[in-house]
Design a protein around this motif. Structure first.
Motif, PDB file in Angstrom:
ATOM      1  N   UNK A 215       0.832  -1.210   0.000  1.00 21.52           N
ATOM      2  CA  UNK A 215       0.000   0.000   0.000  1.00 21.52           C
ATOM      3  C   UNK A 215       0.865   1.258   0.000  1.00 21.52           C
ATOM      4  N   UNK A 216       1.930   1.246   0.804  1.00 20.65           N
ATOM      5  CA  UNK A 216       2.840   2.396   0.843  1.00 20.65           C
ATOM      6  C   UNK A 216       3.539   2.582  -0.501  1.00 20.65           C
ATOM      7  N   UNK A 217       3.949   1.473  -1.106  1.00 24.73           N
ATOM      8  CA  UNK A 217       4.613   1.549  -2.398  1.00 24.73           C
ATOM      9  C   UNK A 217       3.672   2.136  -3.447  1.00 24.73           C
ATOM     10  N   UNK A 218       2.427   1.726  -3.397  1.00 24.86           N
ATOM     11  CA  UNK A 218       1.447   2.232  -4.350  1.00 24.86           C
ATOM     12  C   UNK A 218       1.278   3.744  -4.223  1.00 24.86           C
ATOM     13  N   UNK A 219       1.296   4.215  -2.997  1.00 27.54           N
ATOM     14  CA  UNK A 219       1.156   5.651  -2.763  1.00 27.54           C
ATOM     15  C   UNK A 219       2.323   6.447  -3.340  1.00 27.54           C
ATOM     16  N   UNK A 220       3.466   5.770  -3.472  1.00 33.30           N
ATOM     17  CA  UNK A 220       4.664   6.414  -4.018  1.00 33.30           C
ATOM     18  C   UNK A 220       4.801   6.202  -5.531  1.00 33.30           C
ATOM     19  N   UNK A 221       3.830   5.502  -6.106  1.00 30.18           N
ATOM     20  CA  UNK A 221       3.869   5.282  -7.549  1.00 30.18           C
ATOM     21  C   UNK A 221       4.570   4.009  -7.980  1.00 30.18           C
ATOM     22  N   UNK A 222       4.772   3.056  -7.048  1.00 27.24           N
ATOM     23  CA  UNK A 222       5.448   1.800  -7.361  1.00 27.24           C
ATOM     24  C   UNK A 222       4.476   0.628  -7.273  1.00 27.24           C
ATOM     25  N   UNK A 223       4.853  -0.476  -7.921  1.00 24.92           N
ATOM     26  CA  UNK A 223       4.148  -1.742  -7.783  1.00 24.92           C
ATOM     27  C   UNK A 223       4.909  -2.588  -6.770  1.00 24.92           C
ATOM     28  N   UNK A 224       4.199  -3.331  -5.939  1.00 24.12           N
ATOM     29  CA  UNK A 224       4.884  -4.195  -4.987  1.00 24.12           C
ATOM     30  C   UNK A 224       5.460  -5.416  -5.692  1.00 24.12           C
ATOM     31  N   UNK A 225       4.680  -6.007  -6.587  1.00 24.81           N
ATOM     32  CA  UNK A 225       5.101  -7.160  -7.378  1.00 24.81           C
ATOM     33  C   UNK A 225       4.818  -6.877  -8.848  1.00 24.81           C
ATOM     34  N   UNK A 226       5.418  -7.656  -9.700  1.00 25.65           N
ATOM     35  CA  UNK A 226       5.211  -7.445 -11.123  1.00 25.65           C
ATOM     36  C   UNK A 226       3.892  -8.061 -11.598  1.00 25.65           C
ATOM     37  N   UNK A 227       3.640  -9.314 -11.215  1.00 23.99           N
ATOM     38  CA  UNK A 227       2.460  -9.955 -11.781  1.00 23.99           C
ATOM     39  C   UNK A 227       1.775 -10.948 -10.885  1.00 23.99           C
ATOM     40  N   UNK A 228       0.986 -11.785 -11.524  1.00 20.89           N
ATOM     41  CA  UNK A 228       0.119 -12.721 -10.819  1.00 20.89           C
ATOM     42  C   UNK A 228       0.887 -13.846 -10.129  1.00 20.89           C
ATOM     43  N   UNK A 229       1.967 -14.285 -10.743  1.00 24.23           N
ATOM     44  CA  UNK A 229       2.616 -15.520 -10.310  1.00 24.23           C
ATOM     45  C   UNK A 229       3.787 -15.309  -9.361  1.00 24.23           C
ATOM     46  N   UNK A 230       4.204 -14.068  -9.162  1.00 25.00           N
ATOM     47  CA  UNK A 230       5.450 -13.806  -8.449  1.00 25.00           C
ATOM     48  C   UNK A 230       5.497 -14.414  -7.047  1.00 25.00           C
ATOM     49  N   UNK A 231       4.410 -14.355  -6.318  1.00 27.44           N
ATOM     50  CA  UNK A 231       4.405 -14.844  -4.942  1.00 27.44           C
ATOM     51  C   UNK A 231       3.934 -16.292  -4.830  1.00 27.44           C
ATOM     52  N   UNK A 232       3.556 -16.905  -5.953  1.00 26.77           N
ATOM     53  CA  UNK A 232       2.898 -18.206  -5.890  1.00 26.77           C
ATOM     54  C   UNK A 232       3.709 -19.264  -5.153  1.00 26.77           C
ATOM     55  N   UNK A 233       4.989 -19.384  -5.487  1.00 23.00           N
ATOM     56  CA  UNK A 233       5.801 -20.440  -4.878  1.00 23.00           C
ATOM     57  C   UNK A 233       5.935 -20.265  -3.369  1.00 23.00           C
TER      58      UNK A 233
ATOM     59  N   UNK B 232      -3.533 -12.031  -4.623  1.00 19.94           N
ATOM     60  CA  UNK B 232      -3.289 -11.630  -6.007  1.00 19.94           C
ATOM     61  C   UNK B 232      -4.467 -10.860  -6.580  1.00 19.94           C
ATOM     62  N   UNK B 233      -5.665 -11.264  -6.236  1.00 19.17           N
ATOM     63  CA  UNK B 233      -6.854 -10.519  -6.694  1.00 19.17           C
ATOM     64  C   UNK B 233      -6.849  -9.109  -6.103  1.00 19.17           C
ATOM     65  N   UNK B 234      -6.516  -8.995  -4.822  1.00 18.78           N
ATOM     66  CA  UNK B 234      -6.457  -7.675  -4.182  1.00 18.78           C
ATOM     67  C   UNK B 234      -5.378  -6.804  -4.819  1.00 18.78           C
ATOM     68  N   UNK B 235      -4.197  -7.393  -5.016  1.00 20.48           N
ATOM     69  CA  UNK B 235      -3.098  -6.644  -5.627  1.00 20.48           C
ATOM     70  C   UNK B 235      -3.462  -6.181  -7.036  1.00 20.48           C
ATOM     71  N   UNK B 236      -4.163  -7.034  -7.785  1.00 20.23           N
ATOM     72  CA  UNK B 236      -4.550  -6.685  -9.153  1.00 20.23           C
ATOM     73  C   UNK B 236      -5.584  -5.569  -9.149  1.00 20.23           C
ATOM     74  N   UNK B 237      -6.609  -5.705  -8.308  1.00 17.94           N
ATOM     75  CA  UNK B 237      -7.683  -4.702  -8.264  1.00 17.94           C
ATOM     76  C   UNK B 237      -7.185  -3.350  -7.774  1.00 17.94           C
ATOM     77  N   UNK B 238      -6.235  -3.366  -6.841  1.00 22.43           N
ATOM     78  CA  UNK B 238      -5.754  -2.103  -6.268  1.00 22.43           C
ATOM     79  C   UNK B 238      -4.545  -1.519  -7.006  1.00 22.43           C
ATOM     80  N   UNK B 239      -4.074  -2.239  -8.020  1.00 23.12           N
ATOM     81  CA  UNK B 239      -2.945  -1.725  -8.780  1.00 23.12           C
ATOM     82  C   UNK B 239      -1.607  -1.937  -8.106  1.00 23.12           C
ATOM     83  N   UNK B 240      -1.537  -2.929  -7.211  1.00 23.54           N
ATOM     84  CA  UNK B 240      -0.271  -3.217  -6.527  1.00 23.54           C
ATOM     85  C   UNK B 240       0.660  -4.087  -7.372  1.00 23.54           C
TER      86      UNK B 240
END
Length: 468
Positions: free
Chosen positions: A211-229, A258-266
């Protein structure tokens, strides 16, 4: 870029393999047509099958018996005159496994110089080959418990069936969270690995940083699969119980996050290995970090960080030096390559020597890490580097990442691994991509997974989802 492609297991071909073995009485001892053991009776050709040139480069650079390598690298000549023939079939569309399976089916009929001696496998489909008579017990080759004593237990467990170990590896692949130092400073006010780790030590904290990263104009992760493993390696039970696929609660936590990150632009809505994902790791990227295991950092992430891929790997080329690593919210591992001896090999002594030197020799393991920054499968060697106050990775801003890998490697638990892992992991990610994109609802995504997984594995009858 080093790409770990993992495609679907061909269940019908696996069945053919099993039936063929039953008919011909295959066993771990090899066929009657195999030559006797001993260097004097060894085949003049040693055939090694793999899907990329990673093991080939390790072999050519570090196996002490190498005499010369052909210009096109298709063959390697050893000091005793043995010619190593490399068969490399890229694993796109399951190409590697399909061709390997076909060759193994014909192993007994093959001439001495055409028999497969060694083939390489990955963790996601390891049991397909380990639980068959086409792989040899490494103890029958002469490897002892003492030889294997410094290897991480999980690397042995992955290729062990009913107490029999049927492969060995030179690498261990614990995972970390690799983050951009410059972005961490902007978002958290620090790039210190210990302080960044404190900020992402569990998933609630990780999500707060997103959330903090988003406020600064950054993405926390690149995509859907990054945190899967990171989620899938921490499930409470195997995917399949009897004939039922049981989706673990931790998998659904990945879906929810992942759904939350996608919907919120993270995240940036990318997928592993696509061009946008790779670009997010480079000079123009605005992504806080990436979950990567050992090979991913020193191969893929480093390569993607460079502005000039053909230039020097040094500070000043792209964002080389701007990454650092921390443990992240949960311990996990990703990938790895195992060496298997093919039943019927006529070069048992040579195969055993390769396994011993390239997976058990402390000095060789240590040198591989010092040269490549890859993490190797020898506890003592890795501890020496981890404890070395002068060791550091220039790519990671001088950080000793081996120390963190050594801590994470001891935490890896493969007790819930199973033979359906590859298919289940791939199908669940594919089924929920449309859900993340808003093209289908969650119930439809679940139904799509159920359909896909029972088509892939007709012997499985149903799928159970965790209750909310």
């Amino acid at each position: 870029m080093k790409k770990r492609t993992k495609k679907l297991i061909s269940m019908s071909l696996a069945s053919i393999m099993a039936l063929s073995l039953a008919g011909c009485g295959g066993s771990s001892g090899g066929s009657d047509s195999s030559k006797k053991e001993g260097s004097g009776d060894a085949g003049k050709t040693l055939n090694i099958w793999c899907w990329n040139d990673e093991f080939q480069s390790r072999f050519n650079d570090y196996y002490p018996e190498v005499e010369k390598v052909s210009k096109d690298k298709s063959t390697t000549t050893l000091k005793d005159g043995t010619v190593v023939k490399w068969t490399i079939n890229p694993n796109e569309n399951n190409n590697y496994q399909n061709k390997l399976d076909e060759a193994l089916l014909n192993q007994e009929k093959a001439s001495a110089d055409d028999k497969i001696d060694i083939f390489l496998i990955e963790a996601d489909y390891a049991l397909k080959y380990v639980d068959s008579d086409y792989t040899m017990d490494i103890k029958d080759l002469g490897l002892t418990d003492d030889d294997l004593s410094e290897q991480y237990q999980y690397t042995k467990d992955i290729v062990t069936i009913d107490g029999t170990q049927k492969g060995t590896t030179w690498q261990a692949t614990p995972g970390l969270f690799a983050y951009r130092r410059s972005i961490a400073k902007d978002v958290l006010g620090t790039d210190d690995p210990e302080q960044v780790q404190a900020a992402v030590a569990d998933w609630d904290k990780f999500n707060a940083v997103a959330e903090k990263a988003n406020e600064k104009g950054y993405k926390m992760l690149s995509g859907y699969d990054d945190a899967y493993r990171t989620f899938s390696n921490n499930v409470a039970a195997p995917w399949v119980d009897g004939k039922t696929v049981k989706v673990d609660e931790n998998i659904m936590k990945w879906v929810d996050q992942t759904k939350t990150f996608t919907d919120k632009g993270y995240n940036n809505k990318t997928s592993l290995w696509d061009d946008a994902w790779a670009k997010d790791q480079g000079p123009e990227g605005k992504v806080f970090g990436f979950f990567y295991s050992t090979w991913g950092i020193n191969f893929t992430l480093l390569g993607n960080s460079l502005a000039d891929p053909d230039g020097e790997k040094e500070v000043g080329n792209g964002i080389y030096g701007d990454y650092a690593v921390c443990q992240g919210p949960e311990p996990y591992y990703w990938g790895g390559t195992w060496i298997c001896a093919a039943t019927g090999t006529d070069n048992k002594d040579e195969v055993a020597d390769i396994m011993k030197k390239l997976t058990c020799d402390k000095d060789i393991m240590k040198q591989i890490t010092l040269d490549t920054e890859d993490y190797t499968n020898n506890k003592s060697a890795m501890k020496e580097i981890a404890d070395d106050p002068d060791y550091g990775s220039a790519f990671l801003g001088g950080q000793n990442h081996i120390k963190l890998f050594a801590e994470q490697a001891e935490k890896i638990d493969m007790s819930n691994a199973g033979k359906y892992d590859q298919g289940c992991n791939e199908k669940i990610q594919a089924a929920f991509k449309d859900y993340f994109d808003g093209k289908v609802d969650e119930d439809t995504a679940k139904k799509n997974f159920e359909k896909a997984i029972t088509e892939l594995y007709p012997n499985l009858e149903k799928v159970e989802w965790p209750s909310n």
